[in-house]
Write an enzyme that holds these catalytic residues in place. Sequence first.
Site, PDB file in Angstrom:
ATOM      1  N   ASP A 122      -4.861  -3.835 -18.137  1.00 54.67           N
ATOM      2  CA  ASP A 122      -4.003  -2.651 -18.250  1.00 54.67           C
ATOM      3  C   ASP A 122      -4.220  -1.916 -19.575  1.00 54.67           C
ATOM      4  OD1 ASP A 122      -2.871  -3.214 -15.723  1.00 54.67           O
ATOM      5  OD2 ASP A 122      -1.428  -4.592 -16.634  1.00 54.67           O
ATOM      6  N   HIS A 147       0.144   1.493 -13.018  1.00 53.68           N
ATOM      7  CA  HIS A 147       0.911   0.350 -13.541  1.00 53.68           C
ATOM      8  C   HIS A 147       2.365   0.783 -13.739  1.00 53.68           C
ATOM      9  CE1 HIS A 147       1.485  -3.432 -15.648  1.00 53.68           C
ATOM     10  NE2 HIS A 147       2.207  -2.752 -16.517  1.00 53.68           N
ATOM     11  N   MET A 206      -4.340  -6.926  -6.984  1.00 54.72           N
ATOM     12  CA  MET A 206      -3.856  -7.966  -7.877  1.00 54.72           C
ATOM     13  C   MET A 206      -4.941  -8.888  -8.444  1.00 54.72           C
ATOM     14  SD  MET A 206      -0.741  -7.150  -8.066  1.00 54.72           S
ATOM     15  CE  MET A 206       0.091  -8.530  -8.844  1.00 54.72           C
ATOM     16  N   GLU A 220       5.572   6.882  -9.315  1.00 58.24           N
ATOM     17  CA  GLU A 220       4.180   6.478  -9.060  1.00 58.24           C
ATOM     18  C   GLU A 220       3.568   7.324  -7.954  1.00 58.24           C
ATOM     19  OE1 GLU A 220       3.321   2.265  -8.628  1.00 58.24           O
ATOM     20  OE2 GLU A 220       5.168   1.758  -9.670  1.00 58.24           O
ATOM     21  N   ARG A 243     -15.938 -14.947 -10.003  1.00 59.47           N
ATOM     22  CA  ARG A 243     -15.368 -13.605 -10.019  1.00 59.47           C
ATOM     23  C   ARG A 243     -16.468 -12.548  -9.959  1.00 59.47           C
ATOM     24  NH1 ARG A 243     -11.675 -11.815 -14.904  1.00 59.47           N
ATOM     25  NH2 ARG A 243     -13.419 -10.566 -15.563  1.00 59.47           N
ATOM     26  N   GLY A 280       0.779  -1.248   0.000  1.00 61.70           N
ATOM     27  CA  GLY A 280       0.000   0.000   0.000  1.00 61.70           C
ATOM     28  C   GLY A 280       0.805   1.289   0.000  1.00 61.70           C
TER      29      GLY A 280
END
Length: 204
Positions: free
Chosen positions: A145, A109, A90, A174, A65, A12
């Site tokens: 992505d 990403h 993830m 990032e 899912r 995190g």
Amino acid sequence: MPKVGVLISGRGSNLQALIDAIADGRLAARIAVVISNKPGAGGLDRARAAGIETLTISHRDYSTRDAFDTAMASALVERRVRLVCLAGFMRLIGQPMLDAFPNAILNIHPSLLPAFPGTDAQAQAIAHGVKVSGATVHLVNGELDGGPIVLQASVEVCDDDTAESLSLRILEQEHRLYPEAVCRVLEAGWRLVGRRFVRSVATG
Ligand code: GRF
């Protein structure tokens, strides 16, 4: 203040960058909830330390899912979240989340997309021999992505870089990039022109 939900699976540090940006006034938002699919993810402690509500919704507790996705979407909708930020989350995002938050899910990403999607992007960059890599914040769509790009930052790849050393330098970018991208998406007036994220306000 617009409410944001953050999804994590691990340490995190990008979540922390968002928390810090809000604390020092660079980002006008409130993190309403942090959801982890992994019990005990380090990022949950960061959220608690900042007084943010945390939830663990483990994908292992759902048989499909879609069911997992629906549970996350419900928790986020219940809290009236306007934007969802994936920060080292993830799992693939499925249709229930995309339907609940159309063009309102962001991901970060560690490569200059569309190069090196998927896992181990920094190792992929080293193995390919690129001289420049970086970080990308993009809207999430059904492709891995693959959604419209909001912001990118480049990072030089050095001859003696390893996946670890490159990851560290990309991570610095990032942490700068993600709060800025969240600001841009929360501000009024942007639109998509094809795949292009275009701001109507003057850009600096
Ligand atoms: C970051 O490199 C991010 O780009 C990728 O996963 C990593 C998460 O790191 N999606 P952290 O959990 O935010 O520290």
